[in-house]
Scaffold this active site. Structure first.
Site, PDB file in Angstrom:
ATOM      1  N   ASP A   1    -134.079  31.728  10.530  1.00  0.00           N
ATOM      2  CA  ASP A   1    -135.080  30.781  11.127  1.00  0.00           C
ATOM      3  C   ASP A   1    -135.827  30.060   9.929  1.00  0.00           C
ATOM      4  OD1 ASP A   1    -137.239  29.897  12.931  1.00  0.00           O
ATOM      5  OD2 ASP A   1    -138.490  31.579  12.665  1.00  0.00           O
TER       6      ASP A   1
ATOM      7  N   ASN B   1    -133.223  28.766  23.690  1.00  0.00           N
ATOM      8  CA  ASN B   1    -132.971  27.420  22.788  1.00  0.00           C
ATOM      9  C   ASN B   1    -132.512  26.239  23.412  1.00  0.00           C
ATOM     10  OD1 ASN B   1    -131.722  29.279  19.711  1.00  0.00           O
ATOM     11  ND2 ASN B   1    -133.742  28.623  20.127  1.00  0.00           N
ATOM     12  N   TRP B   2    -132.235  26.406  24.936  1.00  0.00           N
ATOM     13  CA  TRP B   2    -131.766  25.255  25.652  1.00  0.00           C
ATOM     14  C   TRP B   2    -132.976  24.297  25.922  1.00  0.00           C
ATOM     15  CZ3 TRP B   2    -126.940  24.187  25.972  1.00  0.00           C
ATOM     16  CH2 TRP B   2    -125.720  25.349  25.788  1.00  0.00           C
TER      17      TRP B   2
END
Length: 246
Positions: free
Chosen positions: A21, A69-70
């Protein structure tokens, strides 16, 4: 003990999982596009993989792209897919040279065709490698994984392949993406966030959690050693008392 880093090679996690991250925040801090952060994050991936292989960690799982995440900006998603496709081609020789097997978990069939094709080729080319298994969690979400496993088991019950009475932890585990991997011993998350974010919820039931403020592109071999040293200094009881372990 290794005098260079105080890491005991006999007490390494059998399965290390990392939530990588902070790529976007790293780029923002430097006035750069988020996509540049992802490019620099790829360098941290390479260094981490090579360090884990050198230390003797047998299983490394990286949270590369989640089902959520799309929802990010299209440019960022497209860039991530291009970087992934490029990295798969570029790193095949490195994986082969280091005897590392590539594995994937998640709904990889929904990835762009070019990415899926390269992924299949590298997985196939490295399937006999034995030094370490590198697993990429791609289009992965733990709730989706558990839901999928539940449906598979329910279908087998419906078709009298197994009975309800036969369902136990091992049956559930055998229907997960990670059925061929051991439970996770240590989870590292970078960037200062302290949550799991739908990552390997079943598999980390007794994992140690390590959070660091370091943004992923800055995550070095030294930071990895610090996490491993912290892990080795903890008492893992698995529900028992300290006295029972002694």
């Amino acid at each position: 003990m290794n005098q260079n880093n105080n890491i005991n090679p006999e007490a390494l996690p059998k399965h290390l999982a990392i939530i990588m991250d902070g790529n976007g925040r790293w780029a923002k801090k430097q006035g750069l596009l988020r996509t540049i952060g992802h490019e620099n994050g790829a360098k941290a991936v390479r260094q981490t993989v090579e360090t884990c292989a050198r230390l003797g960690i047998k299983n490394l799982t990286l949270f590369a792209f989640s089902t959520e995440n799309w929802n990010r900006p299209k440019l960022e998603v497209d860039t991530l897919m291009k970087l992934l496709s490029k990295a798969l081609k570029k790193e095949l020789n490195t994986l082969t040279k280091n005897d590392i097997r590539l594995n994937t978990i998640g709904d990889t069939e929904s990835l762009p065709k070019s990415v899926a094709k390269n992924l299949i080729e590298v997985v196939e080319s490295t399937k006999e490698n034995q030094r370490m298994t590198l697993t990429l969690a791609l289009n992965y979400g733990s709730r989706e994984e558990i839901t999928r496993a539940t449906k598979l088991i329910a279908d087998k019950v419906k078709n009298n392949i197994i009975s309800v009475e036969d369902i136990d932890e091992s049956v559930i585990n055998n229907h997960l993406y990670t059925r061929n991997l051991p439970d996770v011993d240590l989870v590292i998350r970078t960037s200062g966030e302290q949550r799991i974010s739908n990552f390997l919820l079943w598999q980390i039931a007794y994992a140690e959690l390590y959070f660091t403020d370091v943004l992923w592109p800055d995550f070095s071999a030294e930071h990895l050693m610090e996490a491993l040293e912290s892990y080795q200094n903890r008492e893992r009881r698995f529900g028992k008392t300290s006295e029972q372990l002694k």
